[in-house]
Design a protein around this motif. Structure first.
Motif, PDB file in Angstrom:
ATOM      1  N   THR A  23       0.829  -1.203   0.000  1.00 32.70           N
ATOM      2  CA  THR A  23       0.000   0.000   0.000  1.00 32.70           C
ATOM      3  C   THR A  23       0.863   1.253   0.000  1.00 32.70           C
ATOM      4  OG1 THR A  23      -1.704  -1.205   1.179  1.00 32.70           O
ATOM      5  CG2 THR A  23      -1.862   1.180   1.210  1.00 32.70           C
ATOM      6  N   LYS A  24       1.923   1.254   0.797  1.00 30.59           N
ATOM      7  CA  LYS A  24       2.816   2.413   0.839  1.00 30.59           C
ATOM      8  C   LYS A  24       3.503   2.621  -0.504  1.00 30.59           C
ATOM      9  CE  LYS A  24       3.826   2.170   5.760  1.00 30.59           C
ATOM     10  NZ  LYS A  24       4.826   1.802   6.765  1.00 30.59           N
ATOM     11  N   ASP A  25       3.981   1.529  -1.109  1.00 33.34           N
ATOM     12  CA  ASP A  25       4.636   1.640  -2.422  1.00 33.34           C
ATOM     13  C   ASP A  25       3.660   2.144  -3.471  1.00 33.34           C
ATOM     14  OD1 ASP A  25       6.934   0.721  -1.274  1.00 33.34           O
ATOM     15  OD2 ASP A  25       6.707  -1.350  -1.985  1.00 33.34           O
ATOM     16  N   PHE A  26       2.453   1.592  -3.463  1.00 28.87           N
ATOM     17  CA  PHE A  26       1.447   2.015  -4.431  1.00 28.87           C
ATOM     18  C   PHE A  26       1.116   3.491  -4.234  1.00 28.87           C
ATOM     19  CE2 PHE A  26      -2.988   2.832  -5.521  1.00 28.87           C
ATOM     20  CZ  PHE A  26      -2.959   2.520  -6.875  1.00 28.87           C
ATOM     21  N   ALA A  27       0.934   3.902  -2.974  1.00 29.88           N
ATOM     22  CA  ALA A  27       0.596   5.298  -2.686  1.00 29.88           C
ATOM     23  C   ALA A  27       1.716   6.235  -3.124  1.00 29.88           C
ATOM     24  CB  ALA A  27       0.309   5.473  -1.198  1.00 29.88           C
ATOM     25  N   ALA A  28       2.942   5.844  -2.897  1.00 33.64           N
ATOM     26  CA  ALA A  28       4.069   6.686  -3.289  1.00 33.64           C
ATOM     27  C   ALA A  28       4.146   6.820  -4.810  1.00 33.64           C
ATOM     28  CB  ALA A  28       5.376   6.110  -2.736  1.00 33.64           C
ATOM     29  N   THR A  29       3.952   5.697  -5.514  1.00 35.58           N
ATOM     30  CA  THR A  29       3.980   5.726  -6.979  1.00 35.58           C
ATOM     31  C   THR A  29       2.848   6.586  -7.527  1.00 35.58           C
ATOM     32  OG1 THR A  29       4.943   3.519  -7.017  1.00 35.58           O
ATOM     33  CG2 THR A  29       3.936   4.293  -9.055  1.00 35.58           C
ATOM     34  N   TYR A  30       1.659   6.386  -6.967  1.00 39.05           N
ATOM     35  CA  TYR A  30       0.490   7.151  -7.418  1.00 39.05           C
ATOM     36  C   TYR A  30       0.707   8.644  -7.178  1.00 39.05           C
ATOM     37  CZ  TYR A  30      -4.305   8.764  -7.854  1.00 39.05           C
ATOM     38  OH  TYR A  30      -5.428   9.437  -8.241  1.00 39.05           O
ATOM     39  N   ALA A  31       1.215   8.994  -6.009  1.00 39.54           N
ATOM     40  CA  ALA A  31       1.458  10.403  -5.684  1.00 39.54           C
ATOM     41  C   ALA A  31       2.490  11.005  -6.643  1.00 39.54           C
ATOM     42  CB  ALA A  31       1.925  10.543  -4.239  1.00 39.54           C
ATOM     43  N   ALA A  32       3.548  10.256  -6.941  1.00 45.37           N
ATOM     44  CA  ALA A  32       4.575  10.761  -7.855  1.00 45.37           C
ATOM     45  C   ALA A  32       3.981  11.003  -9.247  1.00 45.37           C
ATOM     46  CB  ALA A  32       5.736   9.770  -7.939  1.00 45.37           C
ATOM     47  N   GLU A  33       3.119  10.086  -9.701  1.00 41.14           N
ATOM     48  CA  GLU A  33       2.474  10.267 -11.011  1.00 41.14           C
ATOM     49  C   GLU A  33       1.580  11.509 -11.019  1.00 41.14           C
ATOM     50  OE1 GLU A  33       0.413   6.609 -11.604  1.00 41.14           O
ATOM     51  OE2 GLU A  33       2.232   5.481 -12.058  1.00 41.14           O
ATOM     52  N   TRP A  35       1.835  14.230  -9.075  1.00 41.21           N
ATOM     53  CA  TRP A  35       2.652  15.436  -9.032  1.00 41.21           C
ATOM     54  C   TRP A  35       3.311  15.692 -10.382  1.00 41.21           C
ATOM     55  CZ3 TRP A  35       2.117  19.177  -5.821  1.00 41.21           C
ATOM     56  CH2 TRP A  35       1.697  18.936  -4.519  1.00 41.21           C
ATOM     57  N   ALA A  36       3.699  14.642 -11.088  1.00 38.73           N
ATOM     58  CA  ALA A  36       4.337  14.805 -12.395  1.00 38.73           C
ATOM     59  C   ALA A  36       3.383  15.444 -13.399  1.00 38.73           C
ATOM     60  CB  ALA A  36       4.833  13.459 -12.914  1.00 38.73           C
ATOM     61  N   GLY A  37       2.089  15.153 -13.289  1.00 36.87           N
ATOM     62  CA  GLY A  37       1.107  15.706 -14.219  1.00 36.87           C
ATOM     63  C   GLY A  37       0.566  17.066 -13.821  1.00 36.87           C
ATOM     64  N   GLU A  40       0.906  20.260 -16.286  1.00 32.43           N
ATOM     65  CA  GLU A  40      -0.025  20.193 -17.423  1.00 32.43           C
ATOM     66  C   GLU A  40      -1.440  20.592 -17.002  1.00 32.43           C
ATOM     67  OE1 GLU A  40      -2.201  16.768 -20.030  1.00 32.43           O
ATOM     68  OE2 GLU A  40      -0.118  16.408 -19.431  1.00 32.43           O
ATOM     69  N   ARG A  41      -1.882  20.107 -15.846  1.00 31.71           N
ATOM     70  CA  ARG A  41      -3.230  20.456 -15.365  1.00 31.71           C
ATOM     71  C   ARG A  41      -3.312  21.941 -15.016  1.00 31.71           C
ATOM     72  NH1 ARG A  41      -2.549  15.493 -12.979  1.00 31.71           N
ATOM     73  NH2 ARG A  41      -2.143  16.335 -10.918  1.00 31.71           N
ATOM     74  N   LEU A  42      -2.275  22.489 -14.407  1.00 27.43           N
ATOM     75  CA  LEU A  42      -2.281  23.916 -14.066  1.00 27.43           C
ATOM     76  C   LEU A  42      -2.306  24.790 -15.317  1.00 27.43           C
ATOM     77  CD1 LEU A  42       0.230  24.075 -11.064  1.00 27.43           C
ATOM     78  CD2 LEU A  42      -2.262  24.294 -10.999  1.00 27.43           C
TER      79      LEU A  42
END
Length: 125
Positions: A23-33, A35-37, A40-42
């Motif tokens: 869960t921690k790994d998934f959350a970290a990966t999801y958060a990084a994705e 933040w990376a986008g 573009e959204r802004l």
């Protein structure tokens, strides 16, 4: 059967600990994705534009809600603009509902307050 549940009780924290790493790994990966986008959204966000019309409300009523709502309704009916509250204190005994293409603008020194009487906001919809 009793021993099985005792064993399950003792082993379950170990199983959950393994799961929490996932869960921690998934959350970290999801958060990084996410933040990376963000840039573009802004970049897609545009400031709203309102027609250059002002609808003035002055603080001369004990309950300014009706005057504010009337100005919002008129502003919306005429295609939008700004509902401007001049300097002073405005008490709204009830909710203020905004409409599309209406900018509620408080000038410097304007203060909008709301009643704390529950009955002013019923029925709750």
């Amino acid at each position: 059967m009793k021993h099985f549940f005792c064993l399950l009780y003792l082993v379950s924290p170990l199983l959950l600990a393994q799961d929490s790493n996932f869960t921690k790994d998934f959350a970290a990966t999801y958060a990084a994705e996410q933040w990376a986008g963000l840039p573009e959204r802004l970049a897609r966000i545009q400031a709203p534009r309102f027609p250059d019309r002002d609808f003035i409300v002055s603080p001369h009523q004990p309950n300014a809600r009706s005057a504010i709502m009337a100005a919002i309704k008129k502003c919306s009916a005429e295609g939008g603009g700004r509902v401007v509250l001049r300097p002073g204190t405005y008490l709204s005994k009830g909710p203020i509902h905004l409409a599309s293409n209406v900018n509620l603008h408080l000038e410097a020194g304007a203060r909008l307050t709301f009643s704390q009487d529950y009955q002013d906001y019923t029925p709750l919809v």
